[in-house]
Design an enzyme around this catalytic site. Sequence first.
Site, PDB file in Angstrom:
ATOM      1  CD  GLU A 227      -4.763  -9.363   1.769  1.00  0.00           C
ATOM      2  OE1 GLU A 227      -3.990 -10.123   2.386  1.00  0.00           O
ATOM      3  OE2 GLU A 227      -5.424  -9.719   0.787  1.00  0.00           O
TER       4      GLU A 227
ATOM      5  CB  CYS B  40       2.115  -8.661   6.589  1.00  0.00           C
ATOM      6  SG  CYS B  40       2.383  -9.098   4.876  1.00  0.00           S
TER       7      CYS B  40
HETATM    8  P1  NAD Z   1      -2.529   0.681  10.542  1.00  0.00           P
HETATM    9  O1  NAD Z   1      -3.696  -0.193  10.841  1.00  0.00           O
HETATM   10  O2  NAD Z   1      -1.992   1.530  11.613  1.00  0.00           O
HETATM   11  O3  NAD Z   1      -2.844   1.659   9.321  1.00  0.00           O
HETATM   12  C1  NAD Z   1      -3.218   1.164   8.052  1.00  0.00           C
HETATM   13  C2  NAD Z   1      -3.995   2.243   7.313  1.00  0.00           C
HETATM   14  O4  NAD Z   1      -5.217   2.464   7.985  1.00  0.00           O
HETATM   15  C3  NAD Z   1      -3.293   3.588   7.234  1.00  0.00           C
HETATM   16  O5  NAD Z   1      -3.487   4.128   5.944  1.00  0.00           O
HETATM   17  C4  NAD Z   1      -4.030   4.427   8.280  1.00  0.00           C
HETATM   18  O6  NAD Z   1      -4.002   5.817   8.025  1.00  0.00           O
HETATM   19  C5  NAD Z   1      -5.429   3.861   8.157  1.00  0.00           C
HETATM   20  N1  NAD Z   1      -6.307   4.062   9.322  1.00  0.00           N
HETATM   21  C6  NAD Z   1      -5.968   4.202  10.624  1.00  0.00           C
HETATM   22  N2  NAD Z   1      -7.075   4.349  11.381  1.00  0.00           N
HETATM   23  C7  NAD Z   1      -8.140   4.297  10.543  1.00  0.00           C
HETATM   24  C8  NAD Z   1      -9.554   4.376  10.716  1.00  0.00           C
HETATM   25  N3  NAD Z   1     -10.126   4.566  11.909  1.00  0.00           N
HETATM   26  N4  NAD Z   1     -10.343   4.251   9.641  1.00  0.00           N
HETATM   27  C9  NAD Z   1      -9.812   4.050   8.404  1.00  0.00           C
HETATM   28  N5  NAD Z   1      -8.482   3.993   8.176  1.00  0.00           N
HETATM   29  C10 NAD Z   1      -7.643   4.095   9.233  1.00  0.00           C
HETATM   30  O7  NAD Z   1      -1.399  -0.304   9.979  1.00  0.00           O
HETATM   31  P2  NAD Z   1       0.074   0.059   9.468  1.00  0.00           P
HETATM   32  O8  NAD Z   1       0.923   0.425  10.623  1.00  0.00           O
HETATM   33  O9  NAD Z   1       0.028   0.986   8.322  1.00  0.00           O
HETATM   34  O10 NAD Z   1       0.564  -1.338   8.891  1.00  0.00           O
HETATM   35  C11 NAD Z   1       1.156  -2.323   9.689  1.00  0.00           C
HETATM   36  C12 NAD Z   1       0.238  -3.512   9.820  1.00  0.00           C
HETATM   37  O11 NAD Z   1      -0.168  -3.947   8.508  1.00  0.00           O
HETATM   38  C13 NAD Z   1       0.906  -4.713  10.426  1.00  0.00           C
HETATM   39  O12 NAD Z   1       0.024  -5.319  11.334  1.00  0.00           O
HETATM   40  C14 NAD Z   1       1.162  -5.626   9.226  1.00  0.00           C
HETATM   41  O13 NAD Z   1       1.280  -6.984   9.561  1.00  0.00           O
HETATM   42  C15 NAD Z   1      -0.026  -5.354   8.386  1.00  0.00           C
HETATM   43  N6  NAD Z   1       0.198  -5.711   6.987  1.00  0.00           N
HETATM   44  C16 NAD Z   1      -0.461  -6.786   6.457  1.00  0.00           C
HETATM   45  C17 NAD Z   1      -0.234  -7.174   5.138  1.00  0.00           C
HETATM   46  C18 NAD Z   1      -0.919  -8.373   4.543  1.00  0.00           C
HETATM   47  O14 NAD Z   1      -0.853  -8.527   3.327  1.00  0.00           O
HETATM   48  N7  NAD Z   1      -1.570  -9.225   5.312  1.00  0.00           N
HETATM   49  C19 NAD Z   1       0.667  -6.454   4.358  1.00  0.00           C
HETATM   50  C20 NAD Z   1       1.313  -5.346   4.916  1.00  0.00           C
HETATM   51  C21 NAD Z   1       1.072  -4.985   6.236  1.00  0.00           C
END
Ligand code: NAD
Length: 456
Positions: free
Chosen positions: A227, A262
Amino acid sequence: MMNIYNPSNEQLLKSVEEDSSQTILDKLNKLRHGQLLWSQKTVAERLNCIVKFGALVQSNIDNLAKVLTSETGKPIQQSYNEIRGANNRIEHLKQNAEKWLADNVIEGLEGTYEKIIHEPLGVVANISAWNFPYNVGYNVFLYALVAGNSVAYKPSEFATLTGLAFADLLYEAGVPENVFQCIVGDGSTGQAMLEVAFDGYFFTGSYPTGLHILKEVAPKMVPVQLELGGKDPLYVMDDVKDVKVAAVNAAEGAFYNNGQSCCAVERIYVHENIYNDFIKFFLEEVEGYVIGDPESENTFIGPLTRKGQLNLLRNQVDDAISKGAKLLLGGDELAGKGNFFAPTILIEVNHEMLVMKEESFGPIIGIQKVKNDEEAIELMKDTEYGLTSAVFSTDQARAEQVLKIMNTGTVYWNCCDRVSPNVPWSGRNKSGVGTTLSSQGIRAFTQPKAYHWREV
Ligand code: NAD
């Protein structure tokens, strides 16, 4: 140890122990044992724990809202809204989960019958985001638990205290410790989760991380669901009943939770016949937002959760201005402590500018004037993302003409920035793969087994 800071004043809230590769493996093994017993319980028994969890969350709402606000900077009123609102997932599961997870029996001829049963996947990894930890967390771990899986939940490093509270309340509600485990840490901890053998990976976060996970996990041949972000357009047609109401709603769609949704409105197209009025009302509305301490009940705009986002926003503003945009409001971070960025409105924008193409995920919006529906459609479709699209109009048929050709998982008529458990939540293209919520969202945590039965 991982330090957790308050984004509104940069003070240390707490230091927590991070998981290591070894503790992740230990937790996975524990969850594998727990899952066997948990999956043998009836759906009603599992649901019972989830309903109790929901009640515990609501009875602890004052404390939970404070925790959420302290670690993410979400204005306190919006923390309450999120915690109350997320409970609709539990209500929906209560009404539907038994029906969705029931076996489907198909009577055949001559003593044969066929049956589909919906088995859980096993132990699933839930790597989550910080912006709506209740909504996006519940969409995954509650549905996974009800379907009979055990869950390793990694909250974002920016919502860790909320994630730890989920674990405590789930245990209090009767979910065994070997059925739900919190994995604490940042991206490197998430990376370590990719290196062990979970039975499914359910991720909410950014496109770059999602793509990385998809590639890393591919050889395991297990379900992966992503997502991801969006660049969601809103088109305001010239037949809206009340331009002021349209402007107020559009502004809320763009700036609620500081634009960190998001499905926030990320770009607005306005028909030229109402453009000037729309801009006037939109500006008035955003100028009236109360910015400041997220713990104050009146605050509508708090700090950004992540400091790094300040640079991205400033860069989008500079890029737009250098290419001819006009800055109507804001444009820079606020002086003093905390990750505050002024609500920013850019007009005279075009699709050469980052602000109309890249996810902003902050309090910034570009508004572009369009001549007609055809031009709006062309611009709305000019994106690599596919989460949501919205149209404001009194004419449903006209709005539908536009929305039916949008390649997005969700479309909105006269509303925006909205998620409901009744309908599937899914992104297309760079907005993700797979579905949460609705009957399809629970199926994501199951695998079908086909029975071919013949009596002899
Ligand atoms: P992010 O990708 O920076 O981090 C998300 C998660 O991934 C965190 O828990 C982080 O620790 C983990 N992570 C980071 N690097 C990783 C790796 N190499 N391997 C595994 N896990 C890793 O995103 P964020 O800043 O937490 O969230 C913001 C983003 O999420 C925005 O782009 C937003 O649009 C999206 N989002 C989407 C939805 C949806 O339902 N489509 C909902 C909420 C947020």
